[in-house]
Structure formats: C-alpha cells, structure tokens
Scaffold this active site. Structure first.
Site, PDB file in Angstrom:
ATOM      1  CG  HIS A 182      -1.932  -0.962   1.384  1.00  0.00           C
ATOM      2  ND1 HIS A 182      -2.103  -1.727   2.504  1.00  0.00           N
ATOM      3  CD2 HIS A 182      -2.932  -1.323   0.525  1.00  0.00           C
ATOM      4  CE1 HIS A 182      -3.150  -2.534   2.351  1.00  0.00           C
ATOM      5  NE2 HIS A 182      -3.663  -2.311   1.154  1.00  0.00           N
ATOM      6  CE  LYS A 217     -13.530  -6.035   1.222  1.00  0.00           C
ATOM      7  NZ  LYS A 217     -12.437  -5.342   0.544  1.00  0.00           N
TER       8      LYS A 217
HETATM    9  P1  ADP Z   1      -9.902  -3.341  -0.486  1.00  0.00           P
HETATM   10  O1  ADP Z   1     -10.671  -3.898   0.670  1.00  0.00           O
HETATM   11  O2  ADP Z   1     -10.537  -2.150  -1.129  1.00  0.00           O
HETATM   12  O3  ADP Z   1      -9.394  -4.351  -1.480  1.00  0.00           O
HETATM   13  P2  ADP Z   1      -7.199  -3.168   0.446  1.00  0.00           P
HETATM   14  O4  ADP Z   1      -6.748  -2.467   1.672  1.00  0.00           O
HETATM   15  O5  ADP Z   1      -7.033  -4.658   0.405  1.00  0.00           O
HETATM   16  O6  ADP Z   1      -8.658  -2.708   0.229  1.00  0.00           O
HETATM   17  O7  ADP Z   1      -6.463  -2.549  -0.800  1.00  0.00           O
HETATM   18  C1  ADP Z   1      -6.572  -1.196  -1.130  1.00  0.00           C
HETATM   19  C2  ADP Z   1      -5.944  -0.956  -2.479  1.00  0.00           C
HETATM   20  O8  ADP Z   1      -4.549  -1.257  -2.412  1.00  0.00           O
HETATM   21  C3  ADP Z   1      -6.492  -1.833  -3.597  1.00  0.00           C
HETATM   22  O9  ADP Z   1      -6.474  -1.090  -4.782  1.00  0.00           O
HETATM   23  C4  ADP Z   1      -5.517  -2.966  -3.674  1.00  0.00           C
HETATM   24  O10 ADP Z   1      -5.498  -3.540  -4.967  1.00  0.00           O
HETATM   25  C5  ADP Z   1      -4.224  -2.232  -3.374  1.00  0.00           C
HETATM   26  N1  ADP Z   1      -3.191  -3.092  -2.813  1.00  0.00           N
HETATM   27  C6  ADP Z   1      -3.270  -3.926  -1.762  1.00  0.00           C
HETATM   28  N2  ADP Z   1      -2.105  -4.561  -1.545  1.00  0.00           N
HETATM   29  C7  ADP Z   1      -1.249  -4.106  -2.504  1.00  0.00           C
HETATM   30  C8  ADP Z   1       0.106  -4.406  -2.860  1.00  0.00           C
HETATM   31  N3  ADP Z   1       0.828  -5.308  -2.208  1.00  0.00           N
HETATM   32  N4  ADP Z   1       0.619  -3.730  -3.890  1.00  0.00           N
HETATM   33  C9  ADP Z   1      -0.120  -2.855  -4.590  1.00  0.00           C
HETATM   34  N5  ADP Z   1      -1.385  -2.545  -4.342  1.00  0.00           N
HETATM   35  C10 ADP Z   1      -1.952  -3.163  -3.311  1.00  0.00           C
END
Ligand code: ADP
Length: 162
Positions: free
Chosen positions: A17, A41
């Site tokens: 992130h 979730k």
């Molecule tokens: P959500 O519940 O909306 O999927 P997340 O917190 O899992 O929320 O992810 C938020 C955003 O960050 C999404 O666009 C996800 O694809 C992206 N994301 C999550 N992990 C990674 C990573 N390791 N690298 C790049 N982007 C990521």
C-alpha cells in the site's frame, strides 16, 4: 490543486500500500488515504486502529491526509473535490474485479477517473490477508509491514487463542 483518493480497507496497511501511495504522491498535489469501514469484511482491526496505523506510516509524506469514509466511494470523492481515485494492481488476479469496479464507478460519476498503479515487483504478492495469516501463525512479517504494524499484529494475536 490535483487531489486523489486512495481507498481501501487497510486491515492493516502494508508496504505494498505504502509503495503505491508514495508513487501517487508524486503525481498529485494531495493524496487522501480513505480507510473504508468495511464492516462486511469483518476486519481484524477497528476503523480507528486502521486509521491510526496509516497515519503513523505516512508521517514522512507531507502531501498525504488520512481519513475514513462509510458512504459510497464516489460520493466521498466528490465531497473531497478529488479528480481521481487511485487503486493498486498487483497481478492479473486483481484485474477483473478492479476493471468492473472502475467501469461501474465511471457510470456513477464520469468526472472522477480511476488510476491504476503497480507496486515494486517485490510487493506484487503481498496482501493484508496474507500478512494476517502469517502473523497469526507466528511468521516474521517485518519485511512486509512497518514496525508498528508488526507490533500491533503480534499484540492482537498474542491476546487471542490460536
Ligand atoms: P480493499 O478492501 O478495497 O481491497 P485493500 O486495503 O485490500 O482494500 O487494498 C486497497 C488498495 O490497495 C487496492 O487497490 C488494492 O489492490 C491495493 N493493494 C493492496 N495490496 C497491494 C500491494 N501489495 N501492492 C499494490 N497494491 C496493493
């Protein structure tokens, strides 16, 4: 002033992130990390805990603000006068869902663009879900999350029966 929203559950925030966020800060004057309540979730950390962890992880980035939202993302983005929504794309597996979401959002509001950003290759396999699973099993997650997040995970799992 160009503003982007980076929305997600951030349960918890990972280095993946943060990699995407850092790239986005170079393209926009301001990036708002918008932590979704995501009650459905069943998050491990409360909304307040997740926000606090992101705040601490982004202190060094001057053009980042951390907020939370419960409404429809596009309603929130409009209220914050954002021009874009940033999403991270890790692998082909992310694509279908993200593509659907982006086009659905465009139907709702054509003024706000969705921008996809790819993290550094070493983070393409990383997800909050995997980090939680590893931490729960006693694995070392220090390469994947900031130190304070590792500590929060350790504290959470040590107070819970396995
Ligand atoms: P959500 O519940 O909306 O999927 P997340 O917190 O899992 O929320 O992810 C938020 C955003 O960050 C999404 O666009 C996800 O694809 C992206 N994301 C999550 N992990 C990674 C990573 N390791 N690298 C790049 N982007 C990521």
């Amino acid at each position: 002033m160009r503003t982007a929203i980076y929305p997600g559950s951030f349960d918890p925030v990972t280095n993946g992130h943060l990699d995407v966020l850092q790239r986005a800060t170079k393209l926009f004057d301001q990036v708002i990390v918008a932590v979704a309540r995501s009650e459905s979730k069943r998050p491990l950390f409360s909304l307040e805990e997740r926000v606090r962890m992101v705040v601490r992880a982004t202190q060094h980035l001057p053009n980042v603000e951390v907020d939370s939202f419960e409404s429809l993302l596009l309603t929130y983005a409009e209220r914050r006068s954002a021009q874009a929504v940033v999403r991270g794309l890790r692998a082909v597996s992310d694509f279908e869902f993200e593509f659907q979401l982006a086009l659905m959002n465009r139907k709702l509001n054509d003024r706000i663009e969705t921008i996809f950003m790819m993290p550094k290759d070493t983070y393409t396999f990383l997800s909050s879900r995997l980090v939680k699973e590893m931490a729960q099993l006693g694995g070392d997650v220090s390469a994947f999350v900031p130190a304070h997040v590792r500590e929060a995970l350790a504290a959470r799992f040590s107070s819970r029966p396995a």
